[in-house]
Motif scaffolding. Structure first.
Motif, PDB file in Angstrom:
ATOM      1  N   TYR A 170       1.112  -1.120   0.033  1.00 21.27           N
ATOM      2  CA  TYR A 170       0.013   0.113  -0.031  1.00 21.27           C
ATOM      3  C   TYR A 170       0.901   1.257   0.083  1.00 21.27           C
ATOM      4  O   TYR A 170       0.344   2.162  -0.602  1.00 21.27           O
ATOM      5  CB  TYR A 170      -1.054  -0.062   1.098  1.00 21.27           C
ATOM      6  CG  TYR A 170      -2.190  -0.815   1.041  1.00 21.27           C
ATOM      7  CD1 TYR A 170      -3.122  -0.442   0.032  1.00 21.27           C
ATOM      8  CD2 TYR A 170      -2.206  -2.364   1.434  1.00 21.27           C
ATOM      9  CE1 TYR A 170      -4.352  -1.250  -0.464  1.00 21.27           C
ATOM     10  CE2 TYR A 170      -3.333  -3.064   1.055  1.00 21.27           C
ATOM     11  CZ  TYR A 170      -4.390  -2.732   0.211  1.00 21.27           C
ATOM     12  OH  TYR A 170      -5.139  -3.470  -0.109  1.00 21.27           O
ATOM     13  N   ARG A 171       2.022   1.204   0.664  1.00 17.79           N
ATOM     14  CA  ARG A 171       3.037   2.241   0.846  1.00 17.79           C
ATOM     15  C   ARG A 171       3.207   2.556  -0.721  1.00 17.79           C
ATOM     16  O   ARG A 171       3.307   3.724  -1.395  1.00 17.79           O
ATOM     17  CB  ARG A 171       4.197   2.106   1.628  1.00 17.79           C
ATOM     18  CG  ARG A 171       4.992   3.210   1.966  1.00 17.79           C
ATOM     19  CD  ARG A 171       5.990   3.221   3.141  1.00 17.79           C
ATOM     20  NE  ARG A 171       6.321   1.701   3.564  1.00 17.79           N
ATOM     21  CZ  ARG A 171       5.780   0.943   4.378  1.00 17.79           C
ATOM     22  NH1 ARG A 171       5.036   1.554   5.216  1.00 17.79           N
ATOM     23  NH2 ARG A 171       6.499  -0.258   4.625  1.00 17.79           N
ATOM     24  N   THR A 172       3.570   1.321  -1.323  1.00 13.35           N
ATOM     25  CA  THR A 172       4.302   1.659  -2.843  1.00 13.35           C
ATOM     26  C   THR A 172       3.149   2.036  -3.867  1.00 13.35           C
ATOM     27  O   THR A 172       3.444   3.068  -4.567  1.00 13.35           O
ATOM     28  CB  THR A 172       4.649   0.305  -3.188  1.00 13.35           C
ATOM     29  OG1 THR A 172       5.816  -0.227  -2.562  1.00 13.35           O
ATOM     30  CG2 THR A 172       5.391   0.435  -4.658  1.00 13.35           C
ATOM     31  N   ALA A 173       1.799   1.749  -3.623  1.00 13.84           N
ATOM     32  CA  ALA A 173       0.793   2.085  -4.533  1.00 13.84           C
ATOM     33  C   ALA A 173       0.631   3.645  -4.203  1.00 13.84           C
ATOM     34  O   ALA A 173       0.388   4.373  -4.940  1.00 13.84           O
ATOM     35  CB  ALA A 173      -0.225   1.431  -3.965  1.00 13.84           C
ATOM     36  N   ARG A 174       0.522   4.045  -2.791  1.00  8.09           N
ATOM     37  CA  ARG A 174       0.304   5.498  -2.716  1.00  8.09           C
ATOM     38  C   ARG A 174       1.405   6.357  -3.224  1.00  8.09           C
ATOM     39  O   ARG A 174       1.219   7.362  -3.747  1.00  8.09           O
ATOM     40  CB  ARG A 174       0.223   5.407  -0.934  1.00  8.09           C
ATOM     41  CG  ARG A 174       0.066   6.988  -0.624  1.00  8.09           C
ATOM     42  CD  ARG A 174       0.366   7.234   1.115  1.00  8.09           C
ATOM     43  NE  ARG A 174       1.771   7.120   1.007  1.00  8.09           N
ATOM     44  CZ  ARG A 174       2.398   6.494   1.954  1.00  8.09           C
ATOM     45  NH1 ARG A 174       1.821   6.082   3.088  1.00  8.09           N
ATOM     46  NH2 ARG A 174       3.876   6.529   2.081  1.00  8.09           N
ATOM     47  N   ASP A 175       2.715   5.772  -3.087  1.00  4.36           N
ATOM     48  CA  ASP A 175       3.784   6.491  -3.629  1.00  4.36           C
ATOM     49  C   ASP A 175       3.619   6.846  -5.222  1.00  4.36           C
ATOM     50  O   ASP A 175       4.118   7.560  -5.843  1.00  4.36           O
ATOM     51  CB  ASP A 175       5.256   5.921  -3.122  1.00  4.36           C
ATOM     52  CG  ASP A 175       5.634   6.125  -1.856  1.00  4.36           C
ATOM     53  OD1 ASP A 175       4.894   6.963  -0.999  1.00  4.36           O
ATOM     54  OD2 ASP A 175       6.496   5.357  -1.435  1.00  4.36           O
ATOM     55  N   LEU A 176       3.500   5.599  -5.763  1.00  3.72           N
ATOM     56  CA  LEU A 176       3.287   5.550  -7.339  1.00  3.72           C
ATOM     57  C   LEU A 176       2.089   6.691  -7.626  1.00  3.72           C
ATOM     58  O   LEU A 176       2.291   7.562  -8.677  1.00  3.72           O
ATOM     59  CB  LEU A 176       2.644   4.277  -8.079  1.00  3.72           C
ATOM     60  CG  LEU A 176       3.916   3.189  -7.753  1.00  3.72           C
ATOM     61  CD1 LEU A 176       3.441   1.977  -8.398  1.00  3.72           C
ATOM     62  CD2 LEU A 176       5.074   3.738  -8.769  1.00  3.72           C
ATOM     63  N   ILE A 177       0.934   6.633  -6.995  1.00  4.01           N
ATOM     64  CA  ILE A 177      -0.066   7.658  -7.236  1.00  4.01           C
ATOM     65  C   ILE A 177       0.579   9.094  -6.981  1.00  4.01           C
ATOM     66  O   ILE A 177      -0.007  10.049  -7.664  1.00  4.01           O
ATOM     67  CB  ILE A 177      -1.277   7.442  -6.205  1.00  4.01           C
ATOM     68  CG1 ILE A 177      -1.855   5.983  -6.829  1.00  4.01           C
ATOM     69  CG2 ILE A 177      -2.459   8.525  -6.450  1.00  4.01           C
ATOM     70  CD1 ILE A 177      -2.881   5.440  -6.013  1.00  4.01           C
ATOM     71  N   ALA A 178       1.042   9.287  -5.896  1.00  8.59           N
ATOM     72  CA  ALA A 178       1.808  10.513  -5.578  1.00  8.59           C
ATOM     73  C   ALA A 178       2.865  11.131  -6.736  1.00  8.59           C
ATOM     74  O   ALA A 178       2.516  12.097  -7.296  1.00  8.59           O
ATOM     75  CB  ALA A 178       2.361  10.513  -4.246  1.00  8.59           C
TER      76      ALA A 178
END
Length: 72
Positions: free
Chosen positions: A10-18
């Motif tokens: 989820y941290r990786t997904a959040r960072d990708l979206i950012a």
């Protein structure tokens, strides 16, 4: 099985979206999944599939909350 925790996914997904925006994050994750598939990297495929699923879920949740806010 890989040992990537849900928090890491989820941290990786959040960072990708950012970094890439909603659509760009999905495209990036899809490209990574394709690369892992072509390289027969099965652990990488599992990880990127989970990341892609998380990005889609976050995008869906964000779209739903935005639509609800606009209706108020």
């Amino acid at each position: 099985m890989d040992n990537s925790s849900d928090a890491e996914i989820y941290r990786t997904a959040r960072d990708l979206i950012a970094d890439y925006g909603a659509r760009g994050a999905e495209s990036h994750a899809n490209r990574q999944l394709t690369e892992m598939t072509l390289a027969s990297n099965f652990v990488g495929m599992l990880v990127w599939r989970r990341i892609l699923r998380a990005v889609k879920g976050m995008n869906s949740a964000s779209a739903s909350s935005s639509a609800t806010s606009r209706r108020r």
